[in-house]
Design a protein around this motif. Structure first.
Motif, PDB file in Angstrom:
ATOM      1  N   LEU A 220      -0.199   9.592   1.711  1.00  0.00           N
ATOM      2  CA  LEU A 220      -0.343   8.276   2.341  1.00  0.00           C
ATOM      3  C   LEU A 220       0.973   7.831   2.960  1.00  0.00           C
TER       4      LEU A 220
ATOM      5  N   ALA B  65       3.451   9.680   3.895  1.00  0.00           N
ATOM      6  CA  ALA B  65       3.873  10.544   5.003  1.00  0.00           C
ATOM      7  C   ALA B  65       3.140  10.192   6.283  1.00  0.00           C
ATOM      8  N   THR B  66       1.994   9.534   6.179  1.00  0.00           N
ATOM      9  CA  THR B  66       1.292   9.168   7.401  1.00  0.00           C
ATOM     10  C   THR B  66       1.522   7.720   7.794  1.00  0.00           C
ATOM     11  N   MET B  67       1.748   6.859   6.803  1.00  0.00           N
ATOM     12  CA  MET B  67       1.856   5.446   7.152  1.00  0.00           C
ATOM     13  C   MET B  67       3.117   4.771   6.643  1.00  0.00           C
TER      14      MET B  67
END
Lengths: 387, 493
Positions: free
Chosen positions: B422, B424-426
């Protein structure tokens, strides 16, 4: 039901892809440590960014890799375009949030209002308001070519120089972007920015030349380090420094060294009393000090101590008066008296403002210096040098 | 029904326990002129060797020494009535007349004696499966406090508890479990302390065990659990009788399973997983400090890799400049994004841990040496991972080990990876979404009807004195009577 399942499956994709384009690895960024703004030969802005060059420590090839910075110079007619040109040289996206200093070349500061150059740094979300500001003698980007003495980059060293000097010797001032903005936007429009020049006597070194004075964003003059110290006293920004007291020439003796007092605490109050006719400024300074070096004074008796204190009080008053006289002569209200009048009496200020330079020049200053000696450092209150 | 004929009984037993090599059927004779036949039946693998022949010896010695002068003295009928009235009571013999009961007793390791011409059998206990002696609990060792741990033998365990809890309020109930194992399961509680609704919920769920093969305590845990798929444990285990008694006094229900060393304590609440029996044996400020440390460890174990990933890929402005420069130096030349780097290091750490647990001890030390070299040194030199990432994974691992209950440490390690994905994406927002999800899950979780997060949510200020901090004992409610009243204000007088 089915559409709800699809929505549930799509929601994470929406969330995940939403963030992804902001993701930039550390190794894809170039961290700007400092930026120098100079007047380009064609009249535009020559922007030099000092970018931290990581010293690879992991993996193979972690040998000596030279200096930990790279300087990139771009020339354009405005700052933002120059900033966006950095990746064309560097190949990495510049990251501004760790910028330590902004150096502004003297030529630029004399020709342009420096606010024009600083607008980008105020507006963009990455640069910090806590970046330290310097005005440099000569070109600003020459400093980035110097090797730092201890710190990783010269930018970091300059930042530390400004902080430590302001804290321990009062020969400079802590001026970051935010404080400079406050000064530039004040009623009088006067601002003081630390002034540096390359020190050619010592290799690789930087000489702190006191303060550069700005009016409405343009450089109009400078103060020496000693004057800076006195200005700091007047502005109540004096944290910790030394007062030098000359010894009297003794008959038949050599020229003696100076004695010194260490200032433990200092408080200054400037109280202007203004009317259309006259401006009177009362300056009250309270100093608590301890003896730093005693060479010729004898403080072992109450009488001797009183005499010594009176001597120092007079000395400080003379020094402060010399500074205010000079500022008055140059019509530079660095003391912020105009701003104080504006705060106390805006209506009066409105009528004083158009001719404030003349009003300031005619202002009458009175001084009240009180020094108390709290410590002589040793049990003997006189020179420990045996005669 | 047990037959009067010894031969009938014998053949019936032989048909039931055909191909059971460890069943011993020992025919013998007694009485004047050895005219009466008898049969001892037992499992040699279960019964105490010395006791197998004890009753036979008794009988034979009784027969050999005439109690009276007439030879009718040692008559069968008199012998039968002698046993029925519990005459020979050196070892507690029981007369049974049901064949199925006799069969069950045999399987428990008891010795049965059939006498010819009698439709009953004498049973006495000789059960002696070799058991581990009471030892220091290996999974919950303490510096201070008792060093007795539970063992596999349930009777010993109950004894350890009874001797610490000398009250008739301490109830122990039996659950008959089904299947082929017929494992003996006991659950106990202090009648005054346990909240009735919790007990009712427990009793309702434990009936499920009646049709199950119960091999270990965790079978019971899974049967009575509210949320089987939750990563968070909803009941806890202890191997310490003192810890179990403390739980009983607090109104918990304990479950003991024959053949398992650990005691199940239900319901387990979130905050209890940060506590340890030693907290009460140490001085209050030390225990309080350690408890706060464990809470910090909880957050480090859960969040540290995610925080690093989010700061380095999304928010580098939040890292102090000097630290950032150090991190930059170590990150330069690493080919992977920080998420991949973290996952590689985490996986290798988990592999190392898993390998260390299962391997025999001499090989295990070799694994740890190789692992330490690979993770600590070689990975950095090879340019796979940066030193800062090694530090982060190591600190995370140590933090997860410093939580006293192993079950929650595993839960944390399970949650790390989704949180890392989570973030790493947001970035930090992803971490917040993840934390929100975990908080929602925890807040909605119940264990035997009690809110899992209590006393934090619903907030009960009075109980916080023994949750995040450990107040002095004089301020803590340890009395079961008061604990009971606290749970049921309406019933208090």
């Amino acid at each position: 039901m089915n559409s709800r399942m699809i929505a549930a499956a799509l929601l994470p994709i929406l969330l995940l892809t939403g963030g992804c384009w902001d993701q930039v690895e550390l190794t894809e960024r170039g961290f700007v440590m400092g930026v120098a703004i100079d007047l380009a030969a064609n009249g535009g802005i020559e922007l030099t960014a000092q970018i931290y060059k990581p010293q690879q420590k992991a993996g193979v090839g972690s040998s000596n890799q030279g200096q930990p910075y790279a300087n990139i110079t771009t020339v354009n007619s405005n700052i933002f375009e120059s900033v966006r040109d950095i990746p064309t040289h560097l190949g990495r996206r510049a990251q501004w949030s760790h910028q330590r200093v902004i150096l502004i070349g003297e030529d630029f500061a004399k020709k342009h209002n420096i606010s024009e150059a600083l607008d980008f740094f105020n507006r963009d979300h990455e640069p910090r308001q806590t970046s330290k500001i310097f005005i440099t003698k000569g070109k600003a980007n020459q400093f980035f070519k110097k090797k730092p003495l201890i710190e990783n980059t010269i930018s970091q060293q300059l930042k530390r120089i400004q902080e430590s000097t302001a804290k321990y010797s009062a020969k400079s001032m802590n001026v970051n972007l935010f404080m400079l903005n406050l000064q530039l936007e004040s009623q009088t429009g006067f601002a003081a920015v630390p002034y540096i020049s390359p020190d050619n006597s010592q290799d690789q070194s930087i000489a702190l030349k006191g303060l550069a004075l700005l009016k409405n964003g343009k450089m109009i003059g400078a103060l020496s380090p000693i004057q800076t110290e006195h200005l700091n006293i007047l502005l109540n920004k004096y944290k910790n420094s030394i007062i030098e007291i000359p010894c009297e020439q003794q008959v038949g003796g050599n020229h003696p060294l100076d004695e010194s007092l260490e200032v433990v605490s200092l408080q200054t109050k400037i109280k202007p009393k203004a009317s259309m006719e006259s401006i009177r400024v009362h300056i009250a300074v309270q100093i608590k000090s301890s003896a730093g070096e005693l060479l010729c004074s004898d403080l072992s008796t109450t009488k001797g101590e009183k005499k010594f204190i009176e001597k120092v009080q007079l000395l400080v008053e003379q020094e402060l008066r010399a500074l205010t006289d000079q500022l008055q002569a140059r019509k530079i209200d660095m003391l912020g008296i105009g701003n104080q009048i504006y705060q106390m009496n805006p209506r009066l200020w409105r009528s004083l403002k158009p001719n404030w330079d003349d009003h300031f020049q005619r202002a009458h200053f009175t001084y009240d210096i009180r020094i108390s000696l709290i410590d002589t450092g040793m049990l003997i209150g006189k020179s420990s040098v045996s005669k | 029904m047990i037959s009067r004929s010894l031969t009938d009984n014998r053949s019936k037993l032989e048909s039931i326990f055909s191909d059971c090599r460890d069943l011993v059927m020992l025919p013998w004779r007694y009485g004047t002129d050895m005219k009466y036949e008898a049969l001892s039946v037992y499992f040699e693998s279960l019964a105490e060797p010395r006791d197998q022949s004890f009753m036979r010896n008794t009988l034979q010695s009784m027969a050999a020494q005439p109690l009276c002068s007439a030879d009718t003295c040692m008559e069968q009928t008199r012998l039968f009535s002698f046993f029925e009235q519990h005459g020979a009571s050196i070892n507690d013999g029981v007369v049974i007349d049901d064949f199925q009961h006799a069969e069950a007793q045999l399987l428990l390791g008891n010795v049965l004696i059939f006498l010819d011409g009698w439709n009953k059998a004498i049973m006495y206990q000789a059960n002696n499966v070799k058991a581990r002696p009471v030892d220091e609990p290996s999974s919950e060792s303490v510096v201070k406090g008792p060093r007795e741990g539970t063992v596999e033998n349930m009777r010993t365990n109950v004894g350890l508890l009874r001797s610490r809890l000398q009250t008739s309020q301490f109830k122990l109930k039996n659950v008959v479990t089904g299947g082929k194992t017929h494992t003996n399961v006991l659950y106990g509680y202090v009648e005054d302390a346990v909240p009735p609704h919790t007990l009712a919920a427990f009793m309702k769920r434990i009936t499920k065990a009646e049709e199950m093969e119960i091999l270990e305590t965790s079978y019971i845990e899974e049967l009575i659990e509210d949320a089987v798929y939750s990563p968070f444990p909803q009941h806890r285990y202890t191997e310490r009788p003192d810890s179990a008694v403390a739980a009983l006094l607090e109104g918990k229900i304990i479950v003991l399973v024959e053949g398992t060393g650990s005691i199940l304590v239900c319901p387990g609440l979130f905050t209890e997983f940060f506590q340890n029996s030693e907290d009460y044996y140490e001085r209050t400020i030390i225990s309080t400090f350690i408890r706060l440390l464990r809470i910090i460890a909880f957050f480090i174990a859960l969040l540290l890799p995610s925080v690093y990933i989010s700061l380095s890929t999304f928010h580098p402005e939040l890292i102090p400049t000097v630290l950032l420069l150090a991190v930059l130096d170590t990150r330069e030349g690493i080919p992977f994004p920080s998420l991949v780097e973290a996952v590689i290091m985490m996986l290798s750490f988990e592999l190392l841990r898993e390998a260390g647990i299962r391997l025999p001890r001499p090989v295990g030390s070799a694994v740890s040496i190789v692992g330490a070299l690979i993770i600590g040194e070689a990975a950095i030199n090879a340019g796979i991972a940066s030193p800062i990432m090694v530090v982060i994974i190591a600190v995370t691992g140590i933090a997860s080990f410093s939580i006293p209950q192993y079950a929650i440490a595993i839960a944390l390690r399970l949650l790390q990876l989704p949180l890392m994905l989570l973030t790493a994406t947001m970035g930090i927002f992803g971490m917040m979404i993840g934390l929100l999800w975990i908080t929602l899950h925890l807040a909605s979780l119940k264990s035997l009807g009690q809110p899992y997060l209590s006393p934090l949510a619903p907030l009960r200020l009075g109980q916080l004195a023994d949750t995040l901090i450990r107040s002095p004992l004089t301020l803590l409610n340890r009395s079961p009577r008061r604990a009971h009243n606290r749970n049921n204000p309406k019933q208090s007088s």
